[in-house]
Design a protein around this motif. Sequence first.
Motif, PDB file in Angstrom:
ATOM      1  N   MET A 241       0.829  -1.205   0.000  1.00  0.00           N
ATOM      2  CA  MET A 241       0.000   0.000   0.000  1.00  0.00           C
ATOM      3  C   MET A 241       0.868   1.261   0.000  1.00  0.00           C
ATOM      4  O   MET A 241       0.531   2.266  -0.639  1.00  0.00           O
ATOM      5  CB  MET A 241      -0.920   0.012   1.220  1.00  0.00           C
ATOM      6  CG  MET A 241      -1.986  -1.070   1.228  1.00  0.00           C
ATOM      7  SD  MET A 241      -3.136  -0.960  -0.181  1.00  0.00           S
ATOM      8  CE  MET A 241      -2.557  -2.349  -1.186  1.00  0.00           C
ATOM      9  N   SER A 245       0.894   4.207  -2.887  1.00  0.00           N
ATOM     10  CA  SER A 245       0.683   5.624  -2.573  1.00  0.00           C
ATOM     11  C   SER A 245       1.779   6.486  -3.182  1.00  0.00           C
ATOM     12  O   SER A 245       1.517   7.534  -3.779  1.00  0.00           O
ATOM     13  CB  SER A 245       0.632   5.830  -1.052  1.00  0.00           C
ATOM     14  OG  SER A 245      -0.544   5.288  -0.499  1.00  0.00           O
ATOM     15  N   SER A 248       1.426   6.662  -6.972  1.00  0.00           N
ATOM     16  CA  SER A 248       0.262   7.416  -7.459  1.00  0.00           C
ATOM     17  C   SER A 248       0.495   8.924  -7.428  1.00  0.00           C
ATOM     18  O   SER A 248      -0.225   9.677  -8.081  1.00  0.00           O
ATOM     19  CB  SER A 248      -0.974   7.078  -6.609  1.00  0.00           C
ATOM     20  OG  SER A 248      -0.822   7.573  -5.287  1.00  0.00           O
ATOM     21  N   ARG A 261      -5.550   8.311  -0.954  1.00  0.00           N
ATOM     22  CA  ARG A 261      -5.139   7.208  -0.081  1.00  0.00           C
ATOM     23  C   ARG A 261      -4.707   7.735   1.292  1.00  0.00           C
ATOM     24  O   ARG A 261      -5.003   7.135   2.319  1.00  0.00           O
ATOM     25  CB  ARG A 261      -4.017   6.418  -0.744  1.00  0.00           C
ATOM     26  CG  ARG A 261      -4.375   5.881  -2.123  1.00  0.00           C
ATOM     27  CD  ARG A 261      -3.175   5.257  -2.807  1.00  0.00           C
ATOM     28  NE  ARG A 261      -2.770   4.039  -2.119  1.00  0.00           N
ATOM     29  CZ  ARG A 261      -3.319   2.842  -2.323  1.00  0.00           C
ATOM     30  NH1 ARG A 261      -4.300   2.713  -3.203  1.00  0.00           N
ATOM     31  NH2 ARG A 261      -2.907   1.793  -1.676  1.00  0.00           N
ATOM     32  N   THR A 262      -4.014   8.861   1.278  1.00  0.00           N
ATOM     33  CA  THR A 262      -3.572   9.450   2.543  1.00  0.00           C
ATOM     34  C   THR A 262      -4.763   9.890   3.377  1.00  0.00           C
ATOM     35  O   THR A 262      -4.826   9.634   4.584  1.00  0.00           O
ATOM     36  CB  THR A 262      -2.650  10.661   2.282  1.00  0.00           C
ATOM     37  OG1 THR A 262      -1.472  10.219   1.587  1.00  0.00           O
ATOM     38  CG2 THR A 262      -2.240  11.315   3.584  1.00  0.00           C
ATOM     39  N   ILE A 266      -5.344   4.667   4.231  1.00  0.00           N
ATOM     40  CA  ILE A 266      -5.233   3.301   3.719  1.00  0.00           C
ATOM     41  C   ILE A 266      -3.931   2.649   4.156  1.00  0.00           C
ATOM     42  O   ILE A 266      -3.885   1.445   4.437  1.00  0.00           O
ATOM     43  CB  ILE A 266      -5.365   3.307   2.185  1.00  0.00           C
ATOM     44  CG1 ILE A 266      -6.813   3.640   1.797  1.00  0.00           C
ATOM     45  CG2 ILE A 266      -4.950   1.968   1.583  1.00  0.00           C
ATOM     46  CD1 ILE A 266      -7.049   3.744   0.308  1.00  0.00           C
ATOM     47  N   GLN A 270       0.946   5.702   8.574  1.00  0.00           N
ATOM     48  CA  GLN A 270       1.438   6.644   7.568  1.00  0.00           C
ATOM     49  C   GLN A 270       1.907   7.974   8.177  1.00  0.00           C
ATOM     50  O   GLN A 270       2.442   8.830   7.476  1.00  0.00           O
ATOM     51  CB  GLN A 270       0.364   6.920   6.521  1.00  0.00           C
ATOM     52  CG  GLN A 270      -0.880   7.588   7.053  1.00  0.00           C
ATOM     53  CD  GLN A 270      -1.904   7.876   5.967  1.00  0.00           C
ATOM     54  OE1 GLN A 270      -1.684   7.583   4.792  1.00  0.00           O
ATOM     55  NE2 GLN A 270      -3.033   8.457   6.344  1.00  0.00           N
ATOM     56  N   GLU A 281       2.621  10.584  -2.074  1.00  0.00           N
ATOM     57  CA  GLU A 281       1.330  10.758  -2.751  1.00  0.00           C
ATOM     58  C   GLU A 281       0.972  12.239  -2.893  1.00  0.00           C
ATOM     59  O   GLU A 281       0.522  12.665  -3.955  1.00  0.00           O
ATOM     60  CB  GLU A 281       0.220  10.045  -1.982  1.00  0.00           C
ATOM     61  CG  GLU A 281      -1.121  10.178  -2.689  1.00  0.00           C
ATOM     62  CD  GLU A 281      -2.260   9.502  -1.959  1.00  0.00           C
ATOM     63  OE1 GLU A 281      -3.136   8.934  -2.633  1.00  0.00           O
ATOM     64  OE2 GLU A 281      -2.280   9.546  -0.711  1.00  0.00           O
TER      65      GLU A 281
END
Length: 364
Positions: A241, A245, A248, A261-262, A266, A270, A281
């Motif tokens: 994952m 990120s 992307s 995603r942030t 996800i 993080q 990301e």
Amino acid sequence: RKGGDDLSKAGRAISEFVKKLDMALVLLCVGLAAFGVAVIYSATHNNSNRHAVVQCLGIGIGLIAMILVSLIDYEVLLKLWKVFVPICVLLMAMTYIWGYAPAGTDNRAWLELPGGLLLQPSELLKLAFIYTLSLHIQTLGDKLKTGKGVLGLVAHAAIPIGLVLLQRDWGSMMIFVFIFLFIAFSAGVQLRYFVVAFGAAAVSVPLLWTYVLKTYQKKRILAVYFPELDPDYDYIYQQIMGKLSIGSGGFFGKGWLNGPRTQASIVPEQRNDFIIAALGEEFGFLGCLIVMILIFAILMRILNAARMSRDVSGKCVCVGVFAIIFAQTVINVGMTLSLVPVIGVTLPFFSSGGTSVMVSFISI
């Protein structure tokens, strides 16, 4: 008139202090930490602003402590080891009884303070270790080139490493090993002892694998290098994952507070261990590059300080701080990119963690 003279003396003292201060190094660290707060806020604000606030508190305390510590000559600090080492050991011992372990881990490396704040004593122990090892090396003098002298250093390093292993904190253990190796090498320990050490480490790997590592730790390591052994992503979900990120984000990123995603959280952790995923990301490759340039510049300033140090203990202190920042950066980025297993190491000055950022500034 006396009051005016006192103000004049204070002004001259402050002016002299500012002249001696490595302002470029301070600004680099503050800039990196401020950027980190922005990413931490983006990664956590949908749930709570607490992490960003705690980070700012850690930065503020760290800056004040940094100034206070810098007013004391390091030779004086070296002699104070009988004061701060027992404090660090006591705090470490407290984690074995009242230690706090985050959900999903058995790493009891934190002490819970009033207000829900957490203190990680191993961060303070890193600085204590740097100072005591530097003093030990200075005391050895020419005996550093003898086998007995080197064994003494190994025994010295075994104490903090053992204390950290009792917490099951493998990530911090690796940082202590890096500190020892970097300082020993810079101090002039002969290469043949490093060859013997690496040989012994290679021989011990099968024993560690068989008798020390737990099943989940073995699976976590194997899954990184043989993903086909983990088809359901039970052990490498976080890393997969994280890489998605980063990828992307492209070159410029999706923008602050705009990473899908942030914002959806996800990627687990993080805000600390995997903060590079949120950075990549929302700020893209360019943002990641800026952070790496800032860290590289900090490392170069520290090496310059080591080069200008007037004795071996001063050089060793600088190299020890260099080792912390360098090793944590390499391991943290390596975890996110699936180059090394996840072992819980934060990115210096950048990841969420009040104790970590505070100690980072004190080390500077």
